[in-house]
Scaffold this motif. Structure first.
Motif, PDB file in Angstrom:
ATOM      1  N   PHE A 147       0.845  -1.201   0.000  1.00  0.00           N
ATOM      2  CA  PHE A 147       0.000   0.000   0.000  1.00  0.00           C
ATOM      3  C   PHE A 147       0.883   1.255   0.000  1.00  0.00           C
ATOM      4  CE2 PHE A 147      -2.334   3.434   1.948  1.00  0.00           C
ATOM      5  CZ  PHE A 147      -3.586   3.356   1.372  1.00  0.00           C
ATOM      6  N   GLU A 148       1.869   1.273   0.876  1.00  0.00           N
ATOM      7  CA  GLU A 148       2.758   2.439   0.958  1.00  0.00           C
ATOM      8  C   GLU A 148       3.559   2.630  -0.332  1.00  0.00           C
ATOM      9  OE1 GLU A 148       5.119   1.909   4.475  1.00  0.00           O
ATOM     10  OE2 GLU A 148       3.361   2.031   5.788  1.00  0.00           O
ATOM     11  N   ALA A 149       4.067   1.535  -0.880  1.00  0.00           N
ATOM     12  CA  ALA A 149       4.859   1.627  -2.108  1.00  0.00           C
ATOM     13  C   ALA A 149       4.016   2.127  -3.276  1.00  0.00           C
ATOM     14  CB  ALA A 149       5.479   0.271  -2.433  1.00  0.00           C
ATOM     15  N   LEU A 150       2.815   1.574  -3.418  1.00  0.00           N
ATOM     16  CA  LEU A 150       1.951   2.025  -4.517  1.00  0.00           C
ATOM     17  C   LEU A 150       1.477   3.454  -4.290  1.00  0.00           C
ATOM     18  CD1 LEU A 150      -0.166  -1.149  -5.360  1.00  0.00           C
ATOM     19  CD2 LEU A 150       1.890  -0.287  -6.483  1.00  0.00           C
ATOM     20  N   GLY A 151       1.340   3.838  -3.039  1.00  0.00           N
ATOM     21  CA  GLY A 151       0.961   5.218  -2.729  1.00  0.00           C
ATOM     22  C   GLY A 151       1.971   6.219  -3.255  1.00  0.00           C
ATOM     23  N   GLU A 152       3.238   5.821  -3.278  1.00  0.00           N
ATOM     24  CA  GLU A 152       4.284   6.699  -3.811  1.00  0.00           C
ATOM     25  C   GLU A 152       4.225   6.808  -5.328  1.00  0.00           C
ATOM     26  OE1 GLU A 152       8.095   5.663  -2.250  1.00  0.00           O
ATOM     27  OE2 GLU A 152       7.360   5.662  -0.182  1.00  0.00           O
ATOM     28  N   LEU A 153       3.587   5.845  -5.987  1.00  0.00           N
ATOM     29  CA  LEU A 153       3.464   5.881  -7.451  1.00  0.00           C
ATOM     30  C   LEU A 153       2.244   6.671  -7.908  1.00  0.00           C
ATOM     31  CD1 LEU A 153       4.213   2.141  -8.353  1.00  0.00           C
ATOM     32  CD2 LEU A 153       5.798   4.080  -8.381  1.00  0.00           C
ATOM     33  N   ARG A 154       1.324   6.941  -6.991  1.00  0.00           N
ATOM     34  CA  ARG A 154       0.082   7.638  -7.363  1.00  0.00           C
ATOM     35  C   ARG A 154       0.344   9.108  -7.659  1.00  0.00           C
ATOM     36  NH1 ARG A 154      -4.770   6.530  -3.401  1.00  0.00           N
ATOM     37  NH2 ARG A 154      -5.976   7.103  -5.211  1.00  0.00           N
ATOM     38  N   ILE A 155      -0.450   9.624  -8.573  1.00  0.00           N
ATOM     39  CA  ILE A 155      -0.415  11.049  -8.912  1.00  0.00           C
ATOM     40  C   ILE A 155      -1.822  11.591  -8.726  1.00  0.00           C
ATOM     41  CG2 ILE A 155      -0.013  12.734 -10.741  1.00  0.00           C
ATOM     42  CD1 ILE A 155       1.917  10.665 -11.988  1.00  0.00           C
ATOM     43  N   ASP A 156      -1.961  12.578  -7.856  1.00  0.00           N
ATOM     44  CA  ASP A 156      -3.252  13.237  -7.631  1.00  0.00           C
ATOM     45  C   ASP A 156      -4.387  12.264  -7.316  1.00  0.00           C
ATOM     46  OD1 ASP A 156      -2.140  15.743  -8.049  1.00  0.00           O
ATOM     47  OD2 ASP A 156      -2.492  15.635 -10.203  1.00  0.00           O
TER      48      ASP A 156
END
Length: 85
Positions: free
Chosen positions: A35-44
């Motif tokens: 969850f944390e790792a994918l959160g860093e890939l999210r944009i807006d």
């Protein structure tokens, strides 16, 4: 854009509150890391495209996304809006 998912670490795992449907999701330690790792890939607050997430999991985190456990984690992340189609 307003944050729709509110995340807090809880021990080695985590808890996500989704204000869209008022559901709370308890994350296991591996799910919290993802969850944390994918959160860093999210944009807006947009979902991470599934192909990008799978590539990231395999190549950066060295996780096999095809295991039943990972498929469940990915389904949960998709339901929360973290992961796109």
């Amino acid at each position: 854009m307003a944050h729709l998912l509110h995340y807090r670490r809880l021990g080695d795992g985590g808890v996500v509150f989704d204000q869209r449907d008022w559901q709370t999701h308890v994350l296991t330690p591996p799910a919290a890391v993802i969850f944390e790792a994918l959160g860093e890939l999210r944009i807006d607050e947009t979902p991470v495209p599934r192909s990008r997430a799978l590539h990231f999991l395999r190549n950066e985190l060295e996780v096999d996304p095809d295991t039943p456990e990972m498929q469940q984690v990915l389904r949960s992340l998709q339901e929360m809006g973290m992961l796109g189609g």
